[in-house]
Write a protein that holds these residues in place. Structure first.
Motif, PDB file in Angstrom:
ATOM      1  N   LYS A   1       0.831  -1.207   0.000  1.00  0.00           N
ATOM      2  CA  LYS A   1       0.000   0.000   0.000  1.00  0.00           C
ATOM      3  C   LYS A   1       0.869   1.262   0.000  1.00  0.00           C
ATOM      4  O   LYS A   1       0.550   2.249  -0.666  1.00  0.00           O
ATOM      5  CB  LYS A   1      -0.923  -0.028   1.217  1.00  0.00           C
ATOM      6  CG  LYS A   1      -1.952   1.069   1.228  1.00  0.00           C
ATOM      7  CD  LYS A   1      -2.930   0.913   2.374  1.00  0.00           C
ATOM      8  CE  LYS A   1      -3.962   2.003   2.317  1.00  0.00           C
ATOM      9  NZ  LYS A   1      -4.971   1.837   3.362  1.00  0.00           N
ATOM     10  N   LYS A   2       1.984   1.209   0.726  1.00  0.00           N
ATOM     11  CA  LYS A   2       2.881   2.364   0.801  1.00  0.00           C
ATOM     12  C   LYS A   2       3.480   2.667  -0.579  1.00  0.00           C
ATOM     13  O   LYS A   2       3.537   3.824  -0.997  1.00  0.00           O
ATOM     14  CB  LYS A   2       3.986   2.085   1.820  1.00  0.00           C
ATOM     15  CG  LYS A   2       4.919   3.249   2.067  1.00  0.00           C
ATOM     16  CD  LYS A   2       5.936   2.913   3.149  1.00  0.00           C
ATOM     17  CE  LYS A   2       6.839   4.084   3.422  1.00  0.00           C
ATOM     18  NZ  LYS A   2       7.823   3.771   4.469  1.00  0.00           N
ATOM     19  N   THR A   3       3.907   1.632  -1.275  1.00  0.00           N
ATOM     20  CA  THR A   3       4.488   1.817  -2.604  1.00  0.00           C
ATOM     21  C   THR A   3       3.454   2.359  -3.576  1.00  0.00           C
ATOM     22  O   THR A   3       3.751   3.237  -4.397  1.00  0.00           O
ATOM     23  CB  THR A   3       5.045   0.474  -3.125  1.00  0.00           C
ATOM     24  OG1 THR A   3       5.944  -0.064  -2.156  1.00  0.00           O
ATOM     25  CG2 THR A   3       5.773   0.655  -4.438  1.00  0.00           C
ATOM     26  N   THR A   4       2.221   1.857  -3.492  1.00  0.00           N
ATOM     27  CA  THR A   4       1.154   2.328  -4.364  1.00  0.00           C
ATOM     28  C   THR A   4       0.862   3.804  -4.122  1.00  0.00           C
ATOM     29  O   THR A   4       0.682   4.582  -5.070  1.00  0.00           O
ATOM     30  CB  THR A   4      -0.121   1.489  -4.147  1.00  0.00           C
ATOM     31  OG1 THR A   4       0.205   0.112  -4.314  1.00  0.00           O
ATOM     32  CG2 THR A   4      -1.206   1.871  -5.111  1.00  0.00           C
ATOM     33  N   ASN A   5       0.818   4.191  -2.864  1.00  0.00           N
ATOM     34  CA  ASN A   5       0.564   5.597  -2.542  1.00  0.00           C
ATOM     35  C   ASN A   5       1.688   6.497  -3.048  1.00  0.00           C
ATOM     36  O   ASN A   5       1.427   7.565  -3.600  1.00  0.00           O
ATOM     37  CB  ASN A   5       0.399   5.773  -1.031  1.00  0.00           C
ATOM     38  CG  ASN A   5      -0.921   5.219  -0.541  1.00  0.00           C
ATOM     39  OD1 ASN A   5      -1.835   4.990  -1.312  1.00  0.00           O
ATOM     40  ND2 ASN A   5      -1.000   4.988   0.761  1.00  0.00           N
ATOM     41  N   LEU A   6       2.924   6.084  -2.878  1.00  0.00           N
ATOM     42  CA  LEU A   6       4.056   6.875  -3.356  1.00  0.00           C
ATOM     43  C   LEU A   6       4.046   6.983  -4.880  1.00  0.00           C
ATOM     44  O   LEU A   6       4.323   8.053  -5.439  1.00  0.00           O
ATOM     45  CB  LEU A   6       5.378   6.269  -2.880  1.00  0.00           C
ATOM     46  CG  LEU A   6       5.680   6.428  -1.389  1.00  0.00           C
ATOM     47  CD1 LEU A   6       6.949   5.672  -1.019  1.00  0.00           C
ATOM     48  CD2 LEU A   6       5.806   7.888  -1.019  1.00  0.00           C
ATOM     49  N   LEU A   7       3.715   5.876  -5.551  1.00  0.00           N
ATOM     50  CA  LEU A   7       3.631   5.904  -7.004  1.00  0.00           C
ATOM     51  C   LEU A   7       2.525   6.848  -7.467  1.00  0.00           C
ATOM     52  O   LEU A   7       2.705   7.602  -8.430  1.00  0.00           O
ATOM     53  CB  LEU A   7       3.388   4.491  -7.542  1.00  0.00           C
ATOM     54  CG  LEU A   7       3.349   4.336  -9.054  1.00  0.00           C
ATOM     55  CD1 LEU A   7       4.688   4.744  -9.655  1.00  0.00           C
ATOM     56  CD2 LEU A   7       3.001   2.914  -9.427  1.00  0.00           C
ATOM     57  N   GLY A   8       1.409   6.864  -6.771  1.00  0.00           N
ATOM     58  CA  GLY A   8       0.317   7.772  -7.099  1.00  0.00           C
ATOM     59  C   GLY A   8       0.718   9.228  -6.929  1.00  0.00           C
ATOM     60  O   GLY A   8       0.365  10.088  -7.744  1.00  0.00           O
ATOM     61  N   ILE A   9       1.451   9.509  -5.873  1.00  0.00           N
ATOM     62  CA  ILE A   9       1.913  10.877  -5.630  1.00  0.00           C
ATOM     63  C   ILE A   9       2.876  11.318  -6.732  1.00  0.00           C
ATOM     64  O   ILE A   9       2.778  12.430  -7.255  1.00  0.00           O
ATOM     65  CB  ILE A   9       2.571  10.981  -4.238  1.00  0.00           C
ATOM     66  CG1 ILE A   9       1.509  10.815  -3.149  1.00  0.00           C
ATOM     67  CG2 ILE A   9       3.322  12.299  -4.081  1.00  0.00           C
ATOM     68  CD1 ILE A   9       2.078  10.668  -1.759  1.00  0.00           C
ATOM     69  N   VAL A  10       3.795  10.441  -7.111  1.00  0.00           N
ATOM     70  CA  VAL A  10       4.760  10.775  -8.163  1.00  0.00           C
ATOM     71  C   VAL A  10       4.037  11.012  -9.489  1.00  0.00           C
ATOM     72  O   VAL A  10       4.331  11.976 -10.210  1.00  0.00           O
ATOM     73  CB  VAL A  10       5.822   9.661  -8.292  1.00  0.00           C
ATOM     74  CG1 VAL A  10       6.673   9.857  -9.539  1.00  0.00           C
ATOM     75  CG2 VAL A  10       6.695   9.628  -7.053  1.00  0.00           C
ATOM     76  N   ILE A  11       3.073  10.159  -9.816  1.00  0.00           N
ATOM     77  CA  ILE A  11       2.324  10.329 -11.062  1.00  0.00           C
ATOM     78  C   ILE A  11       1.550  11.640 -11.041  1.00  0.00           C
ATOM     79  O   ILE A  11       1.494  12.357 -12.043  1.00  0.00           O
ATOM     80  CB  ILE A  11       1.390   9.119 -11.294  1.00  0.00           C
ATOM     81  CG1 ILE A  11       2.222   7.890 -11.627  1.00  0.00           C
ATOM     82  CG2 ILE A  11       0.392   9.407 -12.402  1.00  0.00           C
ATOM     83  CD1 ILE A  11       1.426   6.607 -11.690  1.00  0.00           C
ATOM     84  N   ALA A  12       0.957  11.986  -9.911  1.00  0.00           N
ATOM     85  CA  ALA A  12       0.203  13.232  -9.806  1.00  0.00           C
ATOM     86  C   ALA A  12       1.118  14.439  -9.991  1.00  0.00           C
ATOM     87  O   ALA A  12       0.749  15.412 -10.666  1.00  0.00           O
ATOM     88  CB  ALA A  12      -0.506  13.298  -8.455  1.00  0.00           C
ATOM     89  N   ILE A  13       2.306  14.398  -9.426  1.00  0.00           N
ATOM     90  CA  ILE A  13       3.247  15.512  -9.566  1.00  0.00           C
ATOM     91  C   ILE A  13       3.699  15.645 -11.011  1.00  0.00           C
ATOM     92  O   ILE A  13       3.733  16.758 -11.565  1.00  0.00           O
ATOM     93  CB  ILE A  13       4.454  15.329  -8.618  1.00  0.00           C
ATOM     94  CG1 ILE A  13       3.998  15.497  -7.168  1.00  0.00           C
ATOM     95  CG2 ILE A  13       5.582  16.299  -8.963  1.00  0.00           C
ATOM     96  CD1 ILE A  13       5.048  15.140  -6.148  1.00  0.00           C
ATOM     97  N   VAL A  14       4.030  14.532 -11.643  1.00  0.00           N
ATOM     98  CA  VAL A  14       4.481  14.580 -13.037  1.00  0.00           C
ATOM     99  C   VAL A  14       3.364  15.076 -13.946  1.00  0.00           C
ATOM    100  O   VAL A  14       3.579  15.920 -14.817  1.00  0.00           O
ATOM    101  CB  VAL A  14       5.000  13.193 -13.479  1.00  0.00           C
ATOM    102  CG1 VAL A  14       5.247  13.141 -14.978  1.00  0.00           C
ATOM    103  CG2 VAL A  14       6.267  12.839 -12.722  1.00  0.00           C
TER     104      VAL A  14
END
Length: 65
Positions: free
Chosen positions: A3-16
């Motif tokens: 879940k932590k990795t998924t959340n971090l990936l979502g944050i990175v995608i949102a920033i990009v």
């Protein structure tokens, strides 16, 4: 993925994605506008320049005293 990795990936995608849309959409609006200087803007620039010069003179006087 955890879940932590998924959340971090979502944050990175949102920033990009946000950066991409900001650069692609907002910059086109800014470059399309025409900036015609007006008399009022010219007078404001002249007044601001005079105020800045007076402020610098006062600061120089304070430093000398």
């Amino acid at each position: 993925m955890s879940k932590k990795t998924t959340n971090l990936l979502g944050i990175v995608i949102a920033i990009v994605a946000g950066t991409y849309f900001n650069l692609m959409l907002c910059n086109t609006c800014v470059t399309e506008t025409v900036d015609n200087p007006s008399v009022e803007n010219t007078e404001d620039v002249a007044n601001n320049r005079m105020l800045a010069q007076k402020k610098n003179e006062l600061q120089n006087l304070d430093k000398n005293n």
